[in-house]
Design a protein around this motif. Structure first.
Motif, PDB file in Angstrom:
ATOM      1  N   PRO B  54       7.105 -10.093 -11.410  1.00 50.37           N
ATOM      2  CA  PRO B  54       7.681  -9.855 -10.088  1.00 50.37           C
ATOM      3  C   PRO B  54       6.715 -10.313  -9.003  1.00 50.37           C
ATOM      4  CG  PRO B  54       6.835  -7.802 -11.030  1.00 50.37           C
ATOM      5  CD  PRO B  54       6.548  -8.883 -12.033  1.00 50.37           C
ATOM      6  N   SER B  55       7.255 -10.655  -7.827  1.00 49.41           N
ATOM      7  CA  SER B  55       6.389 -10.805  -6.649  1.00 49.41           C
ATOM      8  C   SER B  55       6.297  -9.433  -6.014  1.00 49.41           C
ATOM      9  CB  SER B  55       6.996 -11.788  -5.650  1.00 49.41           C
ATOM     10  OG  SER B  55       6.723 -13.103  -6.053  1.00 49.41           O
ATOM     11  N   HIS B  56       5.084  -8.980  -5.743  1.00 46.41           N
ATOM     12  CA  HIS B  56       4.938  -7.634  -5.166  1.00 46.41           C
ATOM     13  C   HIS B  56       5.802  -7.512  -3.910  1.00 46.41           C
ATOM     14  CE1 HIS B  56       1.613  -7.590  -7.821  1.00 46.41           C
ATOM     15  NE2 HIS B  56       0.646  -7.947  -6.997  1.00 46.41           N
ATOM     16  N   PRO B  57       6.318  -6.328  -3.645  1.00 41.26           N
ATOM     17  CA  PRO B  57       7.015  -6.117  -2.371  1.00 41.26           C
ATOM     18  C   PRO B  57       6.153  -6.619  -1.204  1.00 41.26           C
ATOM     19  CG  PRO B  57       7.237  -4.178  -3.771  1.00 41.26           C
ATOM     20  CD  PRO B  57       6.320  -5.124  -4.491  1.00 41.26           C
ATOM     21  N   GLY B  58       6.739  -7.449  -0.369  1.00 40.72           N
ATOM     22  CA  GLY B  58       6.004  -8.015   0.777  1.00 40.72           C
ATOM     23  C   GLY B  58       5.328  -9.340   0.463  1.00 40.72           C
ATOM     24  N   PHE B  59       5.328  -9.745  -0.814  1.00 46.44           N
ATOM     25  CA  PHE B  59       4.720 -11.013  -1.220  1.00 46.44           C
ATOM     26  C   PHE B  59       5.819 -11.971  -1.670  1.00 46.44           C
ATOM     27  CE2 PHE B  59       0.105 -10.016  -1.628  1.00 46.44           C
ATOM     28  CZ  PHE B  59       0.160  -8.653  -1.406  1.00 46.44           C
ATOM     29  N   GLY B  60       5.505 -13.263  -1.667  1.00 46.42           N
ATOM     30  CA  GLY B  60       6.479 -14.260  -2.127  1.00 46.42           C
ATOM     31  C   GLY B  60       7.791 -14.099  -1.377  1.00 46.42           C
ATOM     32  N   LYS B  61       8.881 -14.089  -2.142  1.00 47.80           N
ATOM     33  CA  LYS B  61      10.188 -13.926  -1.491  1.00 47.80           C
ATOM     34  C   LYS B  61      10.659 -12.476  -1.524  1.00 47.80           C
ATOM     35  CE  LYS B  61      11.609 -18.557  -2.896  1.00 47.80           C
ATOM     36  NZ  LYS B  61      12.289 -19.105  -4.097  1.00 47.80           N
ATOM     37  N   SER B  62       9.826 -11.575  -1.975  1.00 54.18           N
ATOM     38  CA  SER B  62      10.206 -10.157  -1.961  1.00 54.18           C
ATOM     39  C   SER B  62      10.217  -9.631  -0.533  1.00 54.18           C
ATOM     40  CB  SER B  62       9.221  -9.324  -2.789  1.00 54.18           C
ATOM     41  OG  SER B  62       9.285  -9.691  -4.149  1.00 54.18           O
ATOM     42  N   GLU B  63      11.154  -8.724  -0.279  1.00 51.80           N
ATOM     43  CA  GLU B  63      11.235  -8.171   1.078  1.00 51.80           C
ATOM     44  C   GLU B  63      10.014  -7.304   1.371  1.00 51.80           C
ATOM     45  OE1 GLU B  63      15.562  -7.227   2.668  1.00 51.80           O
ATOM     46  OE2 GLU B  63      15.345  -6.627   0.595  1.00 51.80           O
ATOM     47  N   ARG B  64       9.623  -7.292   2.644  1.00 53.94           N
ATOM     48  CA  ARG B  64       8.471  -6.480   3.037  1.00 53.94           C
ATOM     49  C   ARG B  64       8.920  -5.050   3.333  1.00 53.94           C
ATOM     50  NH1 ARG B  64       4.887  -8.160   8.164  1.00 53.94           N
ATOM     51  NH2 ARG B  64       4.035  -9.648   6.655  1.00 53.94           N
ATOM     52  N   PRO B  65       8.361  -4.082   2.581  1.00 52.83           N
ATOM     53  CA  PRO B  65       8.648  -2.696   2.945  1.00 52.83           C
ATOM     54  C   PRO B  65       7.730  -2.298   4.111  1.00 52.83           C
ATOM     55  CG  PRO B  65       7.595  -2.866   0.773  1.00 52.83           C
ATOM     56  CD  PRO B  65       7.427  -4.173   1.450  1.00 52.83           C
ATOM     57  N   GLU B  66       8.314  -2.170   5.283  1.00 57.69           N
ATOM     58  CA  GLU B  66       7.505  -1.917   6.488  1.00 57.69           C
ATOM     59  C   GLU B  66       6.712  -0.618   6.365  1.00 57.69           C
ATOM     60  OE1 GLU B  66       7.149  -3.828   9.303  1.00 57.69           O
ATOM     61  OE2 GLU B  66       8.385  -5.424   8.441  1.00 57.69           O
ATOM     62  N   TRP B  67       7.237   0.311   5.587  1.00 59.04           N
ATOM     63  CA  TRP B  67       6.617   1.640   5.491  1.00 59.04           C
ATOM     64  C   TRP B  67       5.409   1.652   4.559  1.00 59.04           C
ATOM     65  CZ3 TRP B  67       6.519   2.992   0.416  1.00 59.04           C
ATOM     66  CH2 TRP B  67       7.455   2.357  -0.429  1.00 59.04           C
ATOM     67  N   MET B  68       5.286   0.651   3.697  1.00 52.92           N
ATOM     68  CA  MET B  68       4.265   0.685   2.645  1.00 52.92           C
ATOM     69  C   MET B  68       2.861   0.493   3.223  1.00 52.92           C
ATOM     70  SD  MET B  68       4.037  -1.602  -0.821  1.00 52.92           S
ATOM     71  CE  MET B  68       5.409  -0.846  -1.669  1.00 52.92           C
ATOM     72  N   ARG B  69       1.935   1.380   2.890  1.00 56.49           N
ATOM     73  CA  ARG B  69       0.593   1.300   3.471  1.00 56.49           C
ATOM     74  C   ARG B  69      -0.530   1.295   2.437  1.00 56.49           C
ATOM     75  NH1 ARG B  69       1.845   1.507   9.397  1.00 56.49           N
ATOM     76  NH2 ARG B  69       3.836   0.610   8.942  1.00 56.49           N
ATOM     77  N   THR B  70      -0.250   1.618   1.192  1.00 58.94           N
ATOM     78  CA  THR B  70      -1.349   1.704   0.214  1.00 58.94           C
ATOM     79  C   THR B  70      -0.958   1.057  -1.114  1.00 58.94           C
ATOM     80  OG1 THR B  70      -0.590   3.799  -0.734  1.00 58.94           O
ATOM     81  CG2 THR B  70      -2.066   3.963   1.161  1.00 58.94           C
ATOM     82  N   ILE B  71      -1.976   0.793  -1.909  1.00 61.54           N
ATOM     83  CA  ILE B  71      -1.766   0.267  -3.262  1.00 61.54           C
ATOM     84  C   ILE B  71      -1.055   1.318  -4.113  1.00 61.54           C
ATOM     85  CG2 ILE B  71      -2.997  -0.457  -5.363  1.00 61.54           C
ATOM     86  CD1 ILE B  71      -2.962  -2.627  -3.264  1.00 61.54           C
ATOM     87  N   ARG B  72      -1.339   2.573  -3.831  1.00 56.93           N
ATOM     88  CA  ARG B  72      -0.665   3.637  -4.588  1.00 56.93           C
ATOM     89  C   ARG B  72       0.846   3.607  -4.315  1.00 56.93           C
ATOM     90  NH1 ARG B  72      -4.679   8.371  -4.906  1.00 56.93           N
ATOM     91  NH2 ARG B  72      -5.756   6.695  -5.996  1.00 56.93           N
ATOM     92  N   ASP B  73       1.225   3.359  -3.053  1.00 63.33           N
ATOM     93  CA  ASP B  73       2.668   3.205  -2.744  1.00 63.33           C
ATOM     94  C   ASP B  73       3.256   2.103  -3.618  1.00 63.33           C
ATOM     95  OD1 ASP B  73       2.218   4.992  -0.679  1.00 63.33           O
ATOM     96  OD2 ASP B  73       2.275   3.479   0.926  1.00 63.33           O
ATOM     97  N   MET B  74       2.520   1.014  -3.705  1.00 58.98           N
ATOM     98  CA  MET B  74       2.977  -0.149  -4.460  1.00 58.98           C
ATOM     99  C   MET B  74       3.151   0.225  -5.939  1.00 58.98           C
ATOM    100  SD  MET B  74       3.510  -3.471  -4.055  1.00 58.98           S
ATOM    101  CE  MET B  74       2.506  -4.377  -2.880  1.00 58.98           C
ATOM    102  N   ALA B  75       2.175   0.961  -6.490  1.00 57.96           N
ATOM    103  CA  ALA B  75       2.226   1.347  -7.906  1.00 57.96           C
ATOM    104  C   ALA B  75       3.458   2.220  -8.176  1.00 57.96           C
ATOM    105  CB  ALA B  75       0.941   2.078  -8.286  1.00 57.96           C
ATOM    106  N   ILE B  76       3.763   3.091  -7.232  1.00 56.47           N
ATOM    107  CA  ILE B  76       4.929   3.970  -7.418  1.00 56.47           C
ATOM    108  C   ILE B  76       6.216   3.144  -7.400  1.00 56.47           C
ATOM    109  CG2 ILE B  76       6.247   5.862  -6.382  1.00 56.47           C
ATOM    110  CD1 ILE B  76       3.431   6.972  -5.465  1.00 56.47           C
ATOM    111  N   VAL B  77       6.260   2.142  -6.532  1.00 51.55           N
ATOM    112  CA  VAL B  77       7.439   1.268  -6.496  1.00 51.55           C
ATOM    113  C   VAL B  77       7.577   0.523  -7.829  1.00 51.55           C
ATOM    114  CG1 VAL B  77       8.484  -0.760  -5.410  1.00 51.55           C
ATOM    115  CG2 VAL B  77       7.491   1.042  -3.989  1.00 51.55           C
ATOM    116  N   TYR B  78       6.459   0.132  -8.433  1.00 52.32           N
ATOM    117  CA  TYR B  78       6.534  -0.543  -9.733  1.00 52.32           C
ATOM    118  C   TYR B  78       7.001   0.393 -10.854  1.00 52.32           C
ATOM    119  CZ  TYR B  78       5.097  -5.220  -8.524  1.00 52.32           C
ATOM    120  OH  TYR B  78       5.094  -6.496  -8.025  1.00 52.32           O
TER     121      TYR B  78
END
Lengths: 412, 259
Positions: B54-78
């Motif tokens: 996957p392209s991380h949220p906010g990277f590549g063509k993935s949509e940017r989650p405006e609310w996301m602020r930490t790597i931990r947020d990202m891990a939870i989304v994964y």
């Protein structure tokens, strides 16, 4: 017309060749080249000059702030404003301004500004800026949230000044259990807020939406006209007709008794452009996320050196020709300033008189000539062109404080 | 082998997904510079795995989650994404910043991982030295610092990357800034929490990594019970581009063992 004096307060006394050797004179250019003995001398000279500015008849002194670079000695504009609040009696202290996003505690900022306003007996104009990219990096504030922080800090400061405490603030970037500072500005509803800028359209529109005067920083006549077009359109949408009282302009302008001497000194304006903007690292000047998506493609090319750095200035002669720098005798300078006033119609004019290594004596002479020979004639022109300042019109300090907004608030 | 591209809806946004191969599912989490496309490294793994990149949220063509602020947020989304894909416990290979995300996932939700592979992973403050700060230099200089062999950089990105590529890097940098700006590329809570990781872990480091110091690999190894550290000579931070075959062999060998 409101006429004010400005200088970047350059720390011009450092080994220039070291800067050129390093390639950049900001952020990572080592402060081992900073000499505090020279710094003390330069601060003293600037303070003497500011007092002279008041004596010769200027309406205001414009101050600003930058970090980690020799082109500006003001690491905190509130410090110089505090000094001048005590040393001057009449001039407005126009801060253009405090960089809000780098403030970790906007309430502290509101307190400092309230103190300056009271000590100066209500002479503060409190401008706010986003700060340059270097300001973000030097203070380690995230450039990607620069605009969010700017807007939230602004809202918080205005509320601190206008809504009696205690109350609580739970924002995205700032949280305070208790907002209830025991210092408040003397001016009511709050000190005037002016917003300086160069080209960021979002900031122009934001200023217009708040009915805050926008101060165009040494833009060309064509660019200034574009700025006023954006501003006027946004004002119209916000429900009011904007005019000269919302328009400010800063121009490099050096005067001496002879044209030759004025031109020679005016080359010092290139010192700042060469050393600062010319030698500015493009990644530091506009870090990723600092500007909106509209700038992304261009920025991506500038960052990797595929496109010239837009901050790099034109040659001196070109700048004289395009009136980005004005230099000459009082007569010559007035004639050129008249063109700018006629073409762009600002009611707030900041004259950036001195820069670089212009000597203390020449700086004082420039200030004296501006005060005695230039300002009176600019006031005549302003009268003729009907360029009345916010002070002369006693215009509302913001859209929220305008009669129209208050009527609709009362109606709802 | 050709990869299939699709979009998966997760956490209120679309995530760009590349997948290829068949067999046991395996998830690869890319670097801060984004996913450069279907790499030979992925392809080798795809000979006997169903590889998800996957392209991380906010990277590549993935949509940017405006609310996301930490790597931990990202891990939870994964974790959420794995749930959406209905993938059982699978190996997760994290590259650089993706390694940090993978370590977070292993800390918080061990049942979604069968194996953890950390390749030049960010996330820990090095005991000595510093993580190279991309925000003080331009993207190309940053990328090149991550290659021991500059020809490999040119092979992948060409000597004059296109304007579209520059813009995409800029978007990825912005998102990196949004979630990893300060402290830069590490979280001081991580050394304490990774001690709880019980997933079998392989750590791989480029011997010439000039972006995340090798000592971070040692620190991961010391903290994670039973973890093994492999050093690959002749490679920097973008090890999967410089030594794809070696890395793929190590990973295949590691994940073929029972967890």
């Amino acid at each position: 017309m409101h006429l004010m004096y400005f200088t970047e307060q350059p720390m011009s006394s450092y080994p220039e060749e070291e800067g050129r050797k390093f390639g950049y004179t900001a952020l990572l250019f080592s402060n081992r080249h900073f000499d505090p003995v020279e710094g003390a001398r330069l601060y003293e000279q600037r303070i003497i000059e500011y007092q002279l500015v008041e004596e010769v008849g200027f309406d205001g002194i414009m101050l600003n702030e930058h970090h980690n670079a020799p082109f500006c000695m003001q690491a905190k504009c509130n410090v110089m404003a505090s000094v001048l609040a005590g040393l001057t009696k009449r001039v407005k202290l126009v801060l253009l301004g405090n960089p809000l996003p780098i403030a970790e505690n906007p309430i502290r900022l509101a307190e400092e500004l309230a103190m300056i306003d009271m000590i100066s007996k209500g002479r503060l104009v409190s401008g706010f800026v986003r700060g340059g990219g270097v300001e973000s990096l030097a203070t380690n504030t995230n450039p990607a949230y620069n605009r969010e922080r700017f807007e939230e800090a602004h809202d918080l400061i205005i509320k601190t000044w206008t809504v009696p405490g205690p109350w609580r603030w739970e924002g995205r970037h700032y949280q305070f259990r208790v907002v209830n500072p025991w210092v408040l500005p003397l001016q009511k509803p709050h000190p005037r807020i002016w917003i300086p800028g160069v080209s960021s359209r979002e900031t122009i529109v934001w200023a217009a939406q708040h009915r805050y005067p926008y101060i165009a920083l040494n833009t060309s006549i064509e660019d200034s006209k574009k700025i006023w077009q954006y501003y006027d359109e946004a004002a119209q949408k916000a429900g009011y007709q904007s005019g000269p009282e919302q328009r400010g302009y800063l121009i490099r302008c050096h005067v001496q008794d002879t044209e030759e001497k004025a031109l020679r000194n005016a080359r010092e304006f290139m010192w700042m452009q060469g050393e600062f903007t010319g030698l500015m690292h493009p990644v530091w000047a506009a870090p990723s996320g600092y500007l909106g998506p509209w700038a992304r493609r261009a920025l991506a090319e500038v960052h990797v050196g595929r496109r010239p750095n837009p901050a790099a200035g034109l040659p001196f002669e070109k700048q004289i020709q395009r009136m980005l720098i004005i230099a000459g005798t009082p007569d010559q300078v007035v004639a050129k300033l008249r063109i700018i006033l006629e073409e762009t119609r600002p009611s707030i004019l900041a004259l950036w008189g001195n820069d670089g290594k212009i000597s203390h004596e020449d700086s004082k002479n420039c200030i004296r000539l501006l005060g005695t020979e230039v300002l009176p004639r600019l006031r005549e022109i302003a009268k003729e062109l009907n360029l009345a300042s916010p002070f002369e019109l006693n215009s509302p300090v913001s859209l929220a404080e305008s009669p129209l907004a208050q009527q609709s608030a009362a109606a709802s | 082998m050709t990869a299939v591209e699709s979009f998966v809806e997760v956490a209120g946004g679309k995530v760009q997904m590349m997948q290829g191969g068949s067999g046991r599912p395996l998830l690869i989490l890319h670097h801060d510079v984004g996913n450069p496309g279907w790499l030979p490294f992925y392809d080798t793994l795809a000979t006997d795995c169903l590889v998800y990149v996957p392209s991380h949220p906010g990277f590549g063509k993935s949509e940017r989650p405006e609310w996301m602020r930490t790597i931990r947020d990202m891990a939870i989304v994964y974790e959420w994404l794995l749930n959406v894909l209905n993938v059982g416990p699978c190996p997760i290979i994290g590259l650089g910043l993706g390694g940090w995300i993978a370590a977070e996932m292993a800390m918080m939700c061990r049942h979604t991982l069968s194996h953890l592979v950390l390749v030049n992973a960010a996330g820990l403050q090095p005991r000595e030295g510093e993580i190279l700060d991309q925000f003080l230099i331009n993207t190309i200089d940053y990328l090149r610092s991550g290659f021991e062999n500059q020809d490999k950089y040119v092979e992948l990105y060409t000597a004059e990357p296109s304007l579209d590529q520059l813009e995409q890097w800029e978007i990825n940098r912005e998102m990196t800034s949004r979630i990893a700006y300060k402290p830069y590329m590490y979280d001081p809570t991580l050394p304490h929490l990774i001690r709880g990781i019980s997933t079998p872990t392989l750590i791989v480091w480029g011997a010439q990594n000039r972006i995340v110091p090798r000592i971070c690999g040692e620190q991961y190894r010391e903290a994670i019970r039973g973890a093994r550290l492999e050093i690959v000579a002749g490679a920097g931070h973008f090890l999967e581009v410089e030594k794809p075959a070696e890395l793929a062999t190590m990973v295949k060998d590691f994940v073929s063992r029972d967890s």
